[in-house]
Design a protein around this motif. Structure first.
Motif, PDB file in Angstrom:
ATOM      1  N   LEU A 109       0.827  -1.208   0.000  1.00 26.12           N
ATOM      2  CA  LEU A 109       0.000   0.000   0.000  1.00 26.12           C
ATOM      3  C   LEU A 109       0.861   1.257   0.000  1.00 26.12           C
ATOM      4  O   LEU A 109       0.614   2.202  -0.768  1.00 26.12           O
ATOM      5  N   LYS A 110       1.868   1.292   0.861  1.00 24.44           N
ATOM      6  CA  LYS A 110       2.727   2.470   0.969  1.00 24.44           C
ATOM      7  C   LYS A 110       3.524   2.708  -0.309  1.00 24.44           C
ATOM      8  O   LYS A 110       3.933   3.845  -0.580  1.00 24.44           O
ATOM      9  N   ALA A 111       3.764   1.654  -1.087  1.00 19.73           N
ATOM     10  CA  ALA A 111       4.497   1.820  -2.336  1.00 19.73           C
ATOM     11  C   ALA A 111       3.744   2.702  -3.321  1.00 19.73           C
ATOM     12  O   ALA A 111       4.346   3.338  -4.199  1.00 19.73           O
ATOM     13  N   TYR A 112       2.418   2.791  -3.186  1.00 15.74           N
ATOM     14  CA  TYR A 112       1.603   3.622  -4.072  1.00 15.74           C
ATOM     15  C   TYR A 112       1.272   4.976  -3.460  1.00 15.74           C
ATOM     16  O   TYR A 112       1.109   5.957  -4.181  1.00 15.74           O
ATOM     17  N   ASP A 113       1.132   5.007  -2.124  1.00 18.75           N
ATOM     18  CA  ASP A 113       0.828   6.280  -1.480  1.00 18.75           C
ATOM     19  C   ASP A 113       1.104   6.141   0.008  1.00 18.75           C
ATOM     20  O   ASP A 113       0.572   5.225   0.660  1.00 18.75           O
ATOM     21  N   ALA A 114       1.915   7.040   0.538  1.00 18.46           N
ATOM     22  CA  ALA A 114       2.241   6.990   1.963  1.00 18.46           C
ATOM     23  C   ALA A 114       1.009   7.163   2.837  1.00 18.46           C
ATOM     24  O   ALA A 114       0.994   6.730   3.998  1.00 18.46           O
ATOM     25  N   ASP A 115      -0.036   7.792   2.286  1.00 16.89           N
ATOM     26  CA  ASP A 115      -1.264   8.026   3.044  1.00 16.89           C
ATOM     27  C   ASP A 115      -2.384   7.064   2.667  1.00 16.89           C
ATOM     28  O   ASP A 115      -3.549   7.295   3.015  1.00 16.89           O
ATOM     29  N   ALA A 116      -2.052   5.997   1.947  1.00 14.54           N
ATOM     30  CA  ALA A 116      -3.084   5.020   1.578  1.00 14.54           C
ATOM     31  C   ALA A 116      -3.723   4.442   2.834  1.00 14.54           C
ATOM     32  O   ALA A 116      -3.054   4.201   3.838  1.00 14.54           O
TER      33      ALA A 116
END
Length: 589
Positions: free
Chosen positions: A388-395
Motif C-alpha cells: 500500500l505504501k508503495a503507491y501512497d504513503a497516506d493510503a
C-alpha cells in the motif's frame, strides 16, 4: 552443646528455599572438651571454661548474623524473581500511526427476518447489544445490504430464505418501492439512533433486472461478469437513487460499496453475488464516481471488498510471500481476465485512486493463523502494508469483513477459544496492516458456524426469539467500545513484536476526547504481569486511575477494579490468562 545445635540449625536453613546446600560435620579441630559432651577435662580451670563459653556465645552470635544475612538474601532472590516476571510496557504518544475510523458489522443475512417478525423488545435488545456504548459493544459502523431481488427470482437457487433479498425496484421502468427490506431498515434506523456514525451501503449483486441471466448470481454462461453490457451507468444511477432516498429519511450513507468479493466465480451460489474482472470493476467504479459527483452526494466509494489479502497484492509482493508466480484463486482460473492485484488496479491509476479516496477495502478471510512458511498473521500483513505504501504513503486500509472460515468454521463457539482467535486477528490487522477500520461479517447468525456475534435458534415466524451472546461479541467490544472514531494508534513497546501468540498489545490516544486506551490479548495459559509507563501522553491526568474491562471465560466485557497510578506515574496490573483486557483513562463507562 550450643554450638552443635546452632550448626545444625544453620545447615537446615542452607537447604531451604534459596537452594543452597551445605555439608557441616563435627569440627575435628575443636578442643577435645568441645568434642566430649560429658564435662570438663581434669585440671581444667574455671577461667578456661569461661573462655570457651565466651567463644561459644560469639560463634552463636555470628551464626545468627549469618542466618539473618541468608534471610535477606532469600528475600532479595524472591524480589528478583518477581521483578523478572513483570513485563515492562511503554505507551509512547510520540509514535503515531493510523487514525481509527470505525469498528462495525453487517446486517446480512439475519436482520431482515428479525426486523420483520421479532417483538420490539427483542429487536431493541439486539440493537443495544450491538450499538449501545452503555449496554453493548458500541459499534461505530453498520453495513446495510442493498438487495438484488432474489427473494422473488431465486427461490430454487438459494434454498435458505434468509440469504435471499428483496429489491427496491424489481423491473426496469417501474417505480421504487421503499417499503422493501423493512426489517433491515428497522435496524439501520436503530443503529443511527444509538449513535452509530458511519453507515455503509453494500451490494452483492446488481438488481436482477440488470443481470445477464436474470438472477442474483452468475453462472457459466455470463462471461466475466453478470452485469449486462453497458449497464454500468444504469447501475450507478440505481445506487445513487437509493442513497438519495435514505438521505431524505435522515439516514445518509457515508460509504457505498458497489462490488463485493469480485474475485470469486460465484456460479449458482447459494447467495446473491457477482464476479467482476478488473476491467469490469474499473467501469463500475468510475461510472458510480461520476454519478456521485453529478448528484452532489457526499458518500464515498468503498472498494474492492476483495475476498482475501492475497488477492490484493501486486504479483511481486505475492511472490515474496508464497513463492508462486501470481495469485490464482477464484475466477482467475476461468480465462476471463484478471481478478487480482487490486492495490495496483485502484491505487496505480490516478482516476481510480481519486474515485476510491486512496482507500483499499478488503476481507481478511483465511488469514488468522501463522504456520512455518505460511505466516499470515504477521508476514502477509506486513507485505500488505508495504504494498500500500508503495503507491501512497497516506493510503488507507479497511477490513470490511471477517469471520472464522475453513476447517475451523463449522460449529458454534460461544466461548473464549474463538474469541481469542478473533481478538488476535484484530490485533494484527490494526498493529501490522495498519487497518483504519475493522468490521465483522454477520451480526446475528442462526446457523451452526463461527460467523456470528450474536446467535439465535429462531428460524421462522412463530419460533422462540432466542438471543445468545458469544465471547466473540464481547472481545470485539474490548476494541469497539473504547477505541472510538478519531483515535490514533500510538507506540506500544516492550512486548515481543515477532510473537504470534502469548501477550499482544496495542494502544490508542483520542486527542479530541482526551482518552488513552490500551488493549491486551493474552491467549496463553498463564497470567501476565505488566507495568505500563507513559511517555508523551498529556491526555492522562497525573495520578488518575485507569478503568479496566475484561473479557474471559467468566467475564463479558466486565468492568473490574480500576488500576491505580503508582507514585512514579506508571501502572501495574495483571492480564489474566486467556483473556482480553482493555485499560482506558475514560472511567465514565
Amino acid at each position: 552443646m550450643k554450638r552443635t545445635l546452632t550448626t545444625l540449625a544453620v545447615a537446615a536453613l542452607c537447604t531451604s528455599a534459596i537452594g543452597l546446600y551445605a555439608v557441616m560435620g563435627r569440627d575435628t579441630n575443636a578442643p577435645e572438651a568441645m568434642q566430649d559432651p560429658t564435662g570438663a577435662a581434669e585440671g581444667q580451670t574455671t577461667e578456661t571454661t569461661e573462655q570457651h563459653e565466651q567463644e561459644t556465645k560469639e560463634q552463636a552470635q555470628g551464626t545468627e548474623e549469618q542466618e539473618q544475612g541468608m534471610k535477606q538474601q532469600e528475600q532479595g532472590t524472591d524480589e528478583q524473581v518477581q521483578e523478572e516476571a513483570v513485563t515492562a510496557v511503554r505507551l509512547d504518544g510520540g509514535m503515531r500511526y493510523q487514525t481509527i475510523d470505525n469498528f462495525g458489522a453487517s446486517d446480512a443475512w439475519s436482520m431482515e427476518p428479525l426486523g420483520k417478525y421479532w417483538t420490539e423488545e427483542n429487536k431493541a435488545r439486539v440493537a443495544d447489544l450491538l450499538f449501545s456504548q452503555e449496554e453493548g459493544i458500541g459499534l461505530s459502523a453498520w453495513r446495510f445490504n442493498i438487495g438484488a431481488g432474489s427473494a422473488e427470482t431465486d427461490q430454487a437457487i438459494i434454498p435458505d430464505p434468509w440469504r435471499r433479498s428483496e429489491a427496491f425496484k424489481m423491473y426496469e421502468g417501474e417505480a421504487y418501492d421503499w417499503s422493501k427490506q423493512a426489517g433491515q431498515q428497522w435496524f439501520l434506523r436503530a443503529a443511527s439512533e444509538r449513535g452509530v456514525d458511519t453507515l455503509i451501503a453494500f451490494v452483492n449483486s446488481p438488481p436482477v433486472w440488470m443481470t445477464k441471466n436474470g438472477h442474483g448470481q452468475p453462472d457459466d454462461s455470463v462471461g466475466s461478469t453478470n452485469l449486462k453490457d453497458g449497464y454500468e451507468a444504469a447501475f450507478a444511477s440505481y445506487l445513487t437513487d437509493v442513497l438519495a432516498h435514505f438521505e431524505s429519511e435522515g439516514l445518509a450513507f457515508d460509504y457505498i460499496s458497489p462490488i463485493n468479493e469480485p474475485t470469486w466465480d460465484w456460479n449458482r451460489a447459494h447467495q446473491e453475488a457477482n464476479r467482476y474482472n478488473n476491467e469490469d470493476l474499473k467501469r463500475v467504479i468510475l461510472a458510480l464516481h461520476r454519478q456521485l459527483q453529478a448528484s452532489g452526494q457526499t458518500a464515498q466509494i468503498s472498494a474492492p471488498d476483495g475476498v482475501e489479502i492475497h488477492a490484493l497484492l501486486d504479483d511481486e509482493y505475492y511472490r515474496r510471500f508464497s513463492g508462486g508466480d501470481r495469485y490464482n484463486g477464484g475466477a482467475n482460473t476461468l480465462g476471463l481476465g484478471s481478478y487480482r492485484e487490486y492495490i495496483k488496479t485502484l491505487l496505480g491509476d490516478p482516476k481510480l485512486k481519486a474515485a476510491v479516496g486512496k482507500k483499499i477495502a478488503s476481507h481478511s478471510y483465511w488469514s488468522d493463523y501463522s504456520r512455518p512458511g505460511d505466516d499470515r498473521l504477521g508476514e502477509l500483513r506486513a507485505l500488505l502494508a508495504e504494498n500500500l505504501k508503495a503507491y501512497d504513503a497516506d493510503a488507507k486500509y479497511w477490513v470490511t469483513e471477517y469471520c472464522i472460515l475453513g476447517d475451523d468454521g463449522p460449529g458454534r463457539d460461544l466461548g473464549i477459544d474463538s474469541a481469542l482467535r478473533v481478538a488476535r486477528t484484530i490485533h494484527f490487522d490494526l498493529a501490522v496492516s495498519n487497518a483504519a477500520a475493522w468490521q465483522w461479517w454477520t451480526a446475528v447468525s442462526k446457523v451452526d458456524y463461527k460467523d456470528g456475534l450474536i446467535y439465535t435458534d429462531f428460524q421462522q415466524e412463530g419460533d422462540e426469539q432466542s438471543i445468545l451472546t458469544s465471547k466473540i461479541l464481547w472481545s470485539l467490544g474490548n476494541y469497539s467500545k473504547f477505541v472510538r472514531p478519531g483515535a490514533v494508534r500510538i507506540g506500544l513497546t516492550g512486548l515481543d513484536e515477532a510473537a504470534r501468540d502469548g501477550l499482544l498489545g496495542s494502544a490508542y490516544v483520542h486527542d479530541g476526547e482526551g482518552v488513552v486506551t490500551a488493549v491486551f490479548v493474552n491467549d496463553s495459559d498463564e497470567d501476565r504481569r505488566v507495568e505500563l509507563a507513559l511517555d508523551g501522553l498529556a491526555a492522562i491526568r497525573a495520578g488518575a486511575p485507569l478503568a479496566a474491562h475484561l473479557t474471559s471465560d467468566t467475564a463479558d466485557l466486565m468492568r473490574i477494579a480500576d488500576v491505580a497510578a503508582e507514585s512514579d506515574g506508571s501502572y501495574a496490573t495483571v492480564v489474566p490468562a486467556r483473556s482480553v483486557l482493555t485499560l482506558t483513562s475514560d472511567t465514565s463507562r
